[in-house]
Write an enzyme that holds these catalytic residues in place. Structure first.
Site, mmCIF file in Angstrom:
data_model
loop_
_atom_site.group_PDB
_atom_site.id
_atom_site.type_symbol
_atom_site.label_atom_id
_atom_site.label_comp_id
_atom_site.label_asym_id
_atom_site.label_seq_id
_atom_site.Cartn_x
_atom_site.Cartn_y
_atom_site.Cartn_z
ATOM 1 N N TYR A 1 42.706 27.806 14.371
ATOM 2 C CA TYR A 1 42.274 29.184 14.098
ATOM 3 C C TYR A 1 41.437 29.258 12.815
ATOM 4 O O TYR A 1 40.373 29.890 12.786
ATOM 5 C CB TYR A 1 43.504 30.072 13.978
ATOM 6 N N LYS B 1 37.534 30.442 12.584
ATOM 7 C CA LYS B 1 37.158 31.623 11.804
ATOM 8 C C LYS B 1 36.245 31.258 10.639
ATOM 9 O O LYS B 1 35.380 32.061 10.249
ATOM 10 C CB LYS B 1 38.410 32.343 11.314
#
Length: 240
Positions: A147, A151
């Site tokens: 993640y 991001k």
């Protein structure tokens, strides 16, 4: 004529708040979703915002979905890349599928959605691409190598594409929310939430509407000189 805005992951949580805020600001809004048809149907009934189902991880599905939206509402002027998933695990336990699923949705999804819309924005000499990154893409987070990498990649995508779009009247920006009081965060055990809030100088979780207001500003004509930027909205938890 009202401008058209397309919000991925636009029927729940931060995405729902963004869709509503853009509608209230006068945009014709289309909300994309991937799987929860019951929630999408309820959202559409409650708001009057049309919903469209496809996975942002699939390029051809994005092309077809965008074509459906534009046939219904007109050319998309504002794209909000909000769709995202988590598949958390400590790195030594993370599977290739957990890595790939998050990268495909949270990072490749930006390419898959923006690429089909880019020629039209260039031709019309106007566009707004706004991507929702995360505090964990800025500072990293244990258990979220996938993640955090995705991001952080969203921010690199934003900075590079902003340089290409500037002379065509297209701005490309990102928002990096901190911990927001969404359904997912509120489902965390209370003691864990309290430990999170203790790290936030403002002493509270953010509200989805606060992120939505950032999007409405970046989508506006007033933000035409802002591109390649990241609005960090985390209550002072992390400074860039």
């Amino acid at each position: 004529m009202s401008r058209v805005a397309l919000v991925t992951g636009g029927t729940r949580g931060i995405g729902a708040a963004i869709s509503l805020a853009l509608k209230d600001a006068g945009y014709k809004v289309a909300a994309n979703y991937a799987g929860n048809s019951a929630a999408a149907d309820e959202f559409s009934r409650d708001t009057g915002i049309p919903t469209f189902r496809w996975s942002v991880a699939d390029y051809e599905a994005c092309k077809a979905g965008i074509a459906e939206v534009e046939a219904a509402l007109g050319p998309v002027d504002v794209l909000v890349n909000n769709a995202g998933i988590t598949r958390d695990a400590l790195f030594h336990k993370m599977t290739p599928d957990q890595w790939r699923e998050v990268i495909d949705t949270n990072l490749s999804g930006l390419f898959n959605m923006t690429h089909p819309l880019w020629p039209g924005m260039r031709e019309r000499k106007f566009g707004r691409v706004i991507s929702i990154s995360s505090i964990n893409g800025q500072k990293g987070q244990a258990g979220q190598a996938n993640y955090s990498a995705a991001k952080a990649g969203d921010l690199g995508f934003t900075k590079a594409l902003a340089q290409e779009g500037a002379r065509a009247g297209i701005t490309v920006n990102a928002i990096a929310p901190g911990y927001i009081a969404t359904e997912m965060v509120m489902a965390v055990p209370e003691k864990v939430r309290e430990s999170i809030v203790a790290q936030i100088p403002t002493g509270r979780l953010g509200q989805p509407e606060e992120i939505a207001r950032c999007v409405v500003f970046l989508a506006s004509d007033d933000a035409g000189f802002i591109t390649g930027s990241t609005i960090t909205a985390n209550g002072g938890q992390f400074f860039v």
